[in-house]
Scaffold this active site. Sequence first.
Site, PDB file in Angstrom:
ATOM      1  N   GLU A   1       4.455  13.292  -5.454  1.00  0.00           N
ATOM      2  CA  GLU A   1       4.018  13.051  -3.816  1.00  0.00           C
ATOM      3  C   GLU A   1       4.276  13.912  -2.257  1.00  0.00           C
ATOM      4  O   GLU A   1       5.254  13.630  -2.450  1.00  0.00           O
ATOM      5  CB  GLU A   1       3.655  11.522  -2.950  1.00  0.00           C
TER       6      GLU A   1
ATOM      7  N   GLU B   1       0.779  -1.470   0.615  1.00  0.00           N
ATOM      8  CA  GLU B   1       0.123  -0.040   0.057  1.00  0.00           C
ATOM      9  C   GLU B   1       1.462   1.482  -0.221  1.00  0.00           C
ATOM     10  O   GLU B   1       1.411   1.465   1.200  1.00  0.00           O
ATOM     11  CB  GLU B   1      -0.323   0.239   1.370  1.00  0.00           C
TER      12      GLU B   1
HETATM   13  P1  NAD Z   1       8.466   4.873   5.258  1.00  0.00           P
HETATM   14  O1  NAD Z   1       8.077   4.047   3.632  1.00  0.00           O
HETATM   15  O2  NAD Z   1       9.659   6.100   4.847  1.00  0.00           O
HETATM   16  O3  NAD Z   1       8.116   4.129   6.289  1.00  0.00           O
HETATM   17  C1  NAD Z   1       7.075   2.868   6.104  1.00  0.00           C
HETATM   18  C2  NAD Z   1       7.839   1.581   7.318  1.00  0.00           C
HETATM   19  O4  NAD Z   1       9.147   1.524   7.114  1.00  0.00           O
HETATM   20  C3  NAD Z   1       8.151   2.873   8.372  1.00  0.00           C
HETATM   21  O5  NAD Z   1       7.838   2.189   9.706  1.00  0.00           O
HETATM   22  C4  NAD Z   1       9.164   2.359   8.401  1.00  0.00           C
HETATM   23  O6  NAD Z   1      10.683   2.060   9.696  1.00  0.00           O
HETATM   24  C5  NAD Z   1       9.242   1.001   7.245  1.00  0.00           C
HETATM   25  N1  NAD Z   1      10.491   0.889   6.794  1.00  0.00           N
HETATM   26  C6  NAD Z   1      11.853   2.403   6.775  1.00  0.00           C
HETATM   27  N2  NAD Z   1      13.412   1.897   5.349  1.00  0.00           N
HETATM   28  C7  NAD Z   1      13.027   0.540   6.051  1.00  0.00           C
HETATM   29  C8  NAD Z   1      13.166  -0.794   5.121  1.00  0.00           C
HETATM   30  N3  NAD Z   1      14.943  -0.614   4.170  1.00  0.00           N
HETATM   31  N4  NAD Z   1      12.760  -2.080   4.971  1.00  0.00           N
HETATM   32  C9  NAD Z   1      12.002  -2.215   5.658  1.00  0.00           C
HETATM   33  N5  NAD Z   1      11.356  -1.227   6.571  1.00  0.00           N
HETATM   34  C10 NAD Z   1      11.481  -0.221   6.367  1.00  0.00           C
HETATM   35  O7  NAD Z   1       6.992   6.161   4.337  1.00  0.00           O
HETATM   36  P2  NAD Z   1       6.383   7.095   5.843  1.00  0.00           P
HETATM   37  O8  NAD Z   1       7.019   8.324   5.532  1.00  0.00           O
HETATM   38  O9  NAD Z   1       6.324   6.627   6.989  1.00  0.00           O
HETATM   39  O10 NAD Z   1       4.991   6.934   4.914  1.00  0.00           O
HETATM   40  C11 NAD Z   1       4.407   7.908   3.932  1.00  0.00           C
HETATM   41  C12 NAD Z   1       3.939   6.799   2.946  1.00  0.00           C
HETATM   42  O11 NAD Z   1       3.356   6.226   2.857  1.00  0.00           O
HETATM   43  C13 NAD Z   1       3.779   7.824   1.773  1.00  0.00           C
HETATM   44  O12 NAD Z   1       4.554   7.550   0.980  1.00  0.00           O
HETATM   45  C14 NAD Z   1       1.943   7.172   1.918  1.00  0.00           C
HETATM   46  O13 NAD Z   1       1.370   8.065   0.877  1.00  0.00           O
HETATM   47  C15 NAD Z   1       1.856   6.163   2.217  1.00  0.00           C
HETATM   48  N6  NAD Z   1       1.234   5.342   2.714  1.00  0.00           N
HETATM   49  C16 NAD Z   1       0.150   4.496   1.850  1.00  0.00           C
HETATM   50  C17 NAD Z   1      -0.587   3.922   2.822  1.00  0.00           C
HETATM   51  C18 NAD Z   1      -1.329   2.980   1.066  1.00  0.00           C
HETATM   52  O14 NAD Z   1      -2.507   2.926   2.194  1.00  0.00           O
HETATM   53  N7  NAD Z   1      -1.822   3.162   0.197  1.00  0.00           N
HETATM   54  C19 NAD Z   1      -1.678   4.325   3.836  1.00  0.00           C
HETATM   55  C20 NAD Z   1      -0.808   5.629   4.007  1.00  0.00           C
HETATM   56  C21 NAD Z   1       0.497   5.829   3.767  1.00  0.00           C
END
Ligand code: NAD
Length: 482
Positions: free
Chosen positions: A384, A249
Amino acid sequence: MAEKYQLFIDGKWRDAGDGATMPAINPYNQEVWAHVPVATAGDVEDAVAAARRAFDTAWSKTSPGERAKLLNKVADMLDADADRMALLETTDNGKVIRETQNQMGYAARIFRYYAAWADKMHGDVVPLDQKDTLDLAIREPYGVVACVTAWNSPVAILTNTLPAALAAGNCVILKPSEHASVTTLEVAKMCDKAGFPAGVVQVVTGAGETGAALTGSKGIDKISFTGSPAVGRMISAAAGANLKPVTMELGGKSPNIVFDDADFDRALIGALAGIFGATGQTCIAGSRLLVQRGVYDRMVEGLAGRAAQIKMGDPRDKETEMGTAANEPQFNKILSFIEAAKGDGARLVAGGKRADGPGLENGYFIEPTIFADVRNDMKVAAEEIFGPVLSIIPFDTEEEAIAIANDTPYGLTNYVQTQDPARANRMARVLRSGMVEMNGQGRAAGSPFGGMKQSGNGREGGIFGIEDFLEIKAVSGWTPDA
Ligand code: NAD
């Protein structure tokens, strides 16, 4: 005194293996209000091993009816504790209390929704090719599921995965965002109290390293990820190396298309809510507003006037309409996008900088910002932002609107405002996104949620969400007369 949280592994609460913690920072006042452990790779492997044990010895032997009972207990606790949970989430990520309160109600609703599915996931009897045999297609849980989530709505996001995965019979290891971990640990406390066997629900907190240790583990069977496309790519690569299935997602740059024939007032309110709700920090934000020329000037003027009146302040106050950026990196990122839009020549009609004023001094507040006359290839419209920044793009014809809407690597959702049913029908079919929402009606609990293109793969929500956590097994060759 800032509360100290612990990891939840194998039914026990414990510190990280090396004792490391990270601060939980309130984005309204920048105060450290809690401490959260940073799980080591060793902690993660303990959780993976405990999940496997729990699956083999307890959870796979638990009846669907019993799983449903446990999920319903958590739903009752979420309802009973909604005010406290909402306050914790608001303190952690600056989302206004009126939104987090709604989300706790939604969470309880979805736990009950999936409790009801637990004993209804039938298999199939396959038409026979041979006499005296029986061919069945049965459904089985994967086993151990890793759920890595984002910070913008921690409880709502885990609600889209955890209850479905558990109802399907999986053990789940949750890894919330380092920017907002507390409410996920609080949900684990509820699962503990409800009586889930040790190892069925676990939480390992930490940043990307902890997430990478979990999603790269050979001991997990399936990954569910909610976050950015950049991290989604890294997780997909790790999953590919171990041949693990993933559901993603990811982000969005969702168009909200307003035709001349729309209910204007309703479209205007919807456009505001679509970008300034959750301070724009939602994957489904309507961040590109495509407006047909006949109502374009009126819409730009109307939105600019209303945006300037949006009440910012303490997110815990029920009167506050828009909260803060959820953390410092996000705050800086949003401001850099605003500067890029100014540099690209987009016409600023509202906001455009850090918000100041009484009560806003120490928070990551950004003015509700609107750019008009945006071109779809400008950075502000192409990428985004995940913040309160709206790009308004004019169009003349339906064909042009479709072309602009689809001209994006994302495909999470589209919003369409029109009173012409034939047009609504046409648009629903040609827009390339996992969801299309007409005239701001919202979605039901049973609706599929997810994206096309770089917004993800797989679906959460409804029967589609629970199917995503089940494998199909063929059982054949049984002879009833033998
Ligand atoms: P992010 O991708 O930076 O982090 C998400 C998660 O991934 C965090 O828990 C982080 O610690 C973890 N993470 C980071 N590096 C990793 C790695 N190498 N391996 C495994 N896990 C790792 O995203 P964010 O800044 O927390 O959230 C914002 C993003 O999430 C936006 O792009 C938003 O659109 C998306 N989002 C999507 C939905 C959906 O349902 N489509 C819902 C909410 C947010």
